[in-house]
Design a protein around this motif. Structure first.
Motif, PDB file in Angstrom:
ATOM      1  N   MET A  41       0.839  -1.201   0.000  1.00 31.95           N
ATOM      2  CA  MET A  41       0.000   0.000   0.000  1.00 31.95           C
ATOM      3  C   MET A  41       0.872   1.249   0.000  1.00 31.95           C
ATOM      4  SD  MET A  41      -3.102  -0.552  -0.503  1.00 31.95           S
ATOM      5  CE  MET A  41      -3.511   1.180  -0.471  1.00 31.95           C
ATOM      6  N   LEU A  44       1.827   1.882  -3.465  1.00 31.25           N
ATOM      7  CA  LEU A  44       0.679   2.414  -4.208  1.00 31.25           C
ATOM      8  C   LEU A  44       0.486   3.907  -3.911  1.00 31.25           C
ATOM      9  CD1 LEU A  44      -1.275   1.198  -6.167  1.00 31.25           C
ATOM     10  CD2 LEU A  44      -2.712   0.465  -4.288  1.00 31.25           C
ATOM     11  N   PHE A  45       0.606   4.291  -2.643  1.00 31.41           N
ATOM     12  CA  PHE A  45       0.464   5.709  -2.289  1.00 31.41           C
ATOM     13  C   PHE A  45       1.647   6.530  -2.829  1.00 31.41           C
ATOM     14  CE2 PHE A  45      -2.351   4.137   1.310  1.00 31.41           C
ATOM     15  CZ  PHE A  45      -3.514   4.639   0.758  1.00 31.41           C
ATOM     16  N   GLU A  48       0.878   7.296  -6.352  1.00 28.08           N
ATOM     17  CA  GLU A  48      -0.111   8.382  -6.370  1.00 28.08           C
ATOM     18  C   GLU A  48       0.591   9.733  -6.149  1.00 28.08           C
ATOM     19  OE1 GLU A  48      -2.867   8.823  -2.917  1.00 28.08           O
ATOM     20  OE2 GLU A  48      -4.416   8.461  -4.415  1.00 28.08           O
ATOM     21  N   ASP A  60       2.506  -0.632 -15.811  1.00 29.86           N
ATOM     22  CA  ASP A  60       2.733  -1.999 -15.293  1.00 29.86           C
ATOM     23  C   ASP A  60       4.196  -2.430 -15.413  1.00 29.86           C
ATOM     24  OD1 ASP A  60       0.136  -2.443 -14.711  1.00 29.86           O
ATOM     25  OD2 ASP A  60      -0.321  -3.635 -16.489  1.00 29.86           O
ATOM     26  N   LEU A  63       7.085  -1.191 -13.050  1.00 34.51           N
ATOM     27  CA  LEU A  63       7.103  -1.538 -11.624  1.00 34.51           C
ATOM     28  C   LEU A  63       8.134  -2.618 -11.366  1.00 34.51           C
ATOM     29  CD1 LEU A  63       3.514  -1.870 -10.204  1.00 34.51           C
ATOM     30  CD2 LEU A  63       5.371  -0.471  -9.338  1.00 34.51           C
TER      31      LEU A  63
ATOM     32  N   ILE B 149       1.368  -5.062  -6.756  1.00 34.88           N
ATOM     33  CA  ILE B 149       0.417  -3.981  -7.007  1.00 34.88           C
ATOM     34  C   ILE B 149      -0.613  -4.501  -8.019  1.00 34.88           C
ATOM     35  CG2 ILE B 149       0.181  -1.665  -8.039  1.00 34.88           C
ATOM     36  CD1 ILE B 149       1.648  -1.448  -5.475  1.00 34.88           C
ATOM     37  N   LEU B 165      -2.668  -0.080 -14.459  1.00 32.75           N
ATOM     38  CA  LEU B 165      -2.308  -0.144 -13.048  1.00 32.75           C
ATOM     39  C   LEU B 165      -3.377   0.609 -12.250  1.00 32.75           C
ATOM     40  CD1 LEU B 165       0.288  -1.388 -11.908  1.00 32.75           C
ATOM     41  CD2 LEU B 165       1.231   0.904 -11.777  1.00 32.75           C
ATOM     42  N   LEU B 166      -3.825   0.024 -11.131  1.00 33.74           N
ATOM     43  CA  LEU B 166      -4.887   0.670 -10.363  1.00 33.74           C
ATOM     44  C   LEU B 166      -4.320   1.716  -9.402  1.00 33.74           C
ATOM     45  CD1 LEU B 166      -7.365  -2.126  -9.248  1.00 33.74           C
ATOM     46  CD2 LEU B 166      -7.961   0.008 -10.401  1.00 33.74           C
ATOM     47  N   PRO B 167      -4.779   2.967  -9.508  1.00 35.44           N
ATOM     48  CA  PRO B 167      -4.356   3.962  -8.516  1.00 35.44           C
ATOM     49  C   PRO B 167      -4.912   3.577  -7.133  1.00 35.44           C
ATOM     50  CG  PRO B 167      -5.382   5.006 -10.424  1.00 35.44           C
ATOM     51  CD  PRO B 167      -5.652   3.537 -10.534  1.00 35.44           C
ATOM     52  N   ALA B 168      -4.288   4.115  -6.085  1.00 40.83           N
ATOM     53  CA  ALA B 168      -4.637   3.733  -4.713  1.00 40.83           C
ATOM     54  C   ALA B 168      -6.140   3.883  -4.426  1.00 40.83           C
ATOM     55  CB  ALA B 168      -3.827   4.567  -3.731  1.00 40.83           C
ATOM     56  N   ARG B 169      -6.691   5.058  -4.781  1.00 40.72           N
ATOM     57  CA  ARG B 169      -8.087   5.344  -4.419  1.00 40.72           C
ATOM     58  C   ARG B 169      -9.041   4.344  -5.087  1.00 40.72           C
ATOM     59  NH1 ARG B 169     -10.887  10.239  -6.868  1.00 40.72           N
ATOM     60  NH2 ARG B 169     -12.992  10.065  -6.043  1.00 40.72           N
ATOM     61  N   TYR B 171      -8.254   1.342  -6.398  1.00 41.82           N
ATOM     62  CA  TYR B 171      -7.995  -0.022  -5.905  1.00 41.82           C
ATOM     63  C   TYR B 171      -8.768  -0.260  -4.596  1.00 41.82           C
ATOM     64  CZ  TYR B 171      -5.631  -3.629  -3.212  1.00 41.82           C
ATOM     65  OH  TYR B 171      -5.381  -4.707  -2.411  1.00 41.82           O
ATOM     66  N   LEU B 172      -8.631   0.693  -3.679  1.00 44.71           N
ATOM     67  CA  LEU B 172      -9.282   0.519  -2.377  1.00 44.71           C
ATOM     68  C   LEU B 172     -10.805   0.490  -2.510  1.00 44.71           C
ATOM     69  CD1 LEU B 172      -6.946   2.823  -0.240  1.00 44.71           C
ATOM     70  CD2 LEU B 172      -7.085   0.336  -0.149  1.00 44.71           C
TER      71      LEU B 172
END
Lengths: 86, 326
Positions: A41, A44-45, A48, A60, A63, B149, B165-169, B171-172
């Motif tokens: 996580m 992921l943040f 962002e 993809d 990464l 991820i 790719l899924l952004p955080a918001r 994905y959650l």
């Protein structure tokens, strides 16, 4: 456009804040996942944050450890992306 | 155990030798847990046609007698059509009564589908929820040392695939909304358990429990988990021994959660069960990566990275296994 030093400063500041770490504990070439600074996580943040701060989109196939395993690697990755944009 | 005293690592190391005895022990413990410790008189098992719930139903039928077990199918609009047919065949094999509880309307009430589709649309604006299929998956190689991820993959009716790719918001939001499915199922299982004074039998296996491949208070919400300490390949061994229908044993394990077909390997585990079981055993029993690599046909570095991935998964999913803190 942000200078290379600005990029490094902002990325390091973000990682230190996100991992609740002290600046003296984190080397620029420290392995951030192996040392438990960020988990999935956290990564992921971080992605962002890179999008919001530098308008850098991560795909993809980008990464991988070469781009993300340390602060230095992330800074190089972001700088390369920014130089391609220019 | 001291390293010099233990067995050398091999592909047979987790094979159950005394399967009859192991089955009898699980059945005896299940009976004791439910009737004596939990003070309940039978078992409710949610059955999906998958291998784990099938083994749990078989064990329950042997522990409590068929008439004291109720198998409940909990389909919703995204469930595979195979699930019902396989679950019915399973229940018939053990003479267990079944009920069908379609949870689509409950999920609609929660806004499960709407909230999920809204998040998908933010990432893939031309997603057409009426005809396109969607799933989330991990595309990275587990042997590369980086956390997993998720990506969203949309499959168009003509077979075209769009993946991002899924952004955080997003994905959650997708995970939070699809988790309504497991939590609604848990509520329905407890409704029947309470009305019959039965216990809810949880179906997760060792990997699901330890790698956190379950929903907290969803499929992780149960009274007893009889296969919670068995590797997936051992669950297959139990299934064969207990006479689970071959069609169920041969079926690829799926999540049965997203509209597009999705194996558990694509969704979460990133490697086949046969390899994962053995490498996980090597990791949790401190076998050197070099020794495991030689047997598994992988480099020491690859095994080291897989060990790190296991460690990360167990650590980051600790929250799921934690009880409320007070």
């Amino acid at each position: 456009m942000k200078s290379k030093n600005d990029v490094k400063t902002e990325i390091k500041k973000y990682i230190l804040e996100a991992s609740l770490s002290d600046v003296k504990d984190v080397e620029d070439d420290a392995l951030i996942f192996e040392n438990g600074l960020l988990d999935s996580m956290g990564l992921l943040f971080l992605i962002e944050f890179l999008g919001e701060t530098f308008e850098v989109e991560v795909n993809d196939d980008e990464l991988n450890p070469k781009n993300f395993e340390s602060i230095n690697n992330i800074v190089s990755f972001v700088n390369n992306k920014l130089s391609v944009k220019v | 155990m001291k390293s010099e005293a233990r067995k050398p690592f091999s592909k047979d190391i987790i094979h159950i030798e005394n399967i009859d005895q192991v089955c009898n022990d699980i059945i005896a413990k299940l009976k004791m847990d439910v009737t004596k410790n939990l003070q309940r008189r039978g078992a409710i098992v949610g059955i999906s046609g998958g291998i784990d719930s099938s083994v749990c139903l078989a064990l329950s039928a042997k522990a409590f007698g068929s008439k004291n077990v109720l198998g409940i199918m909990l389909p919703e609009q995204d469930s595979s059509d195979d699930s019902r047919h396989l679950a019915e065949k399973l229940a018939a094999t053990y003479g267990v009564s079944t009920l069908i509880e379609d949870i689509t309307k409950a999920l609609d009430g929660f806004g499960c589908y709407e909230r999920r589709d809204e998040a998908i649309l933010r990432v893939i604006p031309d997603f057409d929820k009426k005809v396109d299929k969607a799933k989330i998956e991990i595309k990275q190689n587990i042997a590369e040392n980086i956390p997993a991820i998720f990506s969203i993959t949309v499959i168009k009716p003509n077979g075209d695939v769009v993946s991002k790719l899924l952004p955080a918001r997003e994905y959650l939001q997708i995970v939070a909304s699809t988790n309504f499915k497991q939590r609604s199922r848990m509520s329905m299982l407890y409704y029947h358990a309470e009305r019959m004074h039965y216990a809810v039998i949880g179906t997760p296996n060792k990997h699901e429990v330890e790698q956190g491949f379950f929903v907290k208070y969803g499929d992780g919400g149960a009274d007893v988990m009889p296969i919670g300490h068995f590797y997936k390949t051992q669950v297959y061994q139990l299934a064969k021994h207990l006479g689970v229908p071959q069609e169920i044993i041969d079926r690829t394990p799926t999540t049965d959660t997203y509209t597009a077909e999705q194996s558990q390997e694509d969704f979460f585990y990133q490697m086949p069960f046969e390899s994962m079981d053995l490498i996980w055993y090597g990791w949790e029993n401190n076998y050197p990566a070099e020794e495991v690599g030689k047997v598994m046909g992988k480099t020491t570095k690859e095994i080291e990275n897989i060990y790190k991935s296991f460690e990360r998964k167990r650590k980051t999913t600790e929250y799921l296994r934690m009880k409320p803190i007070f």
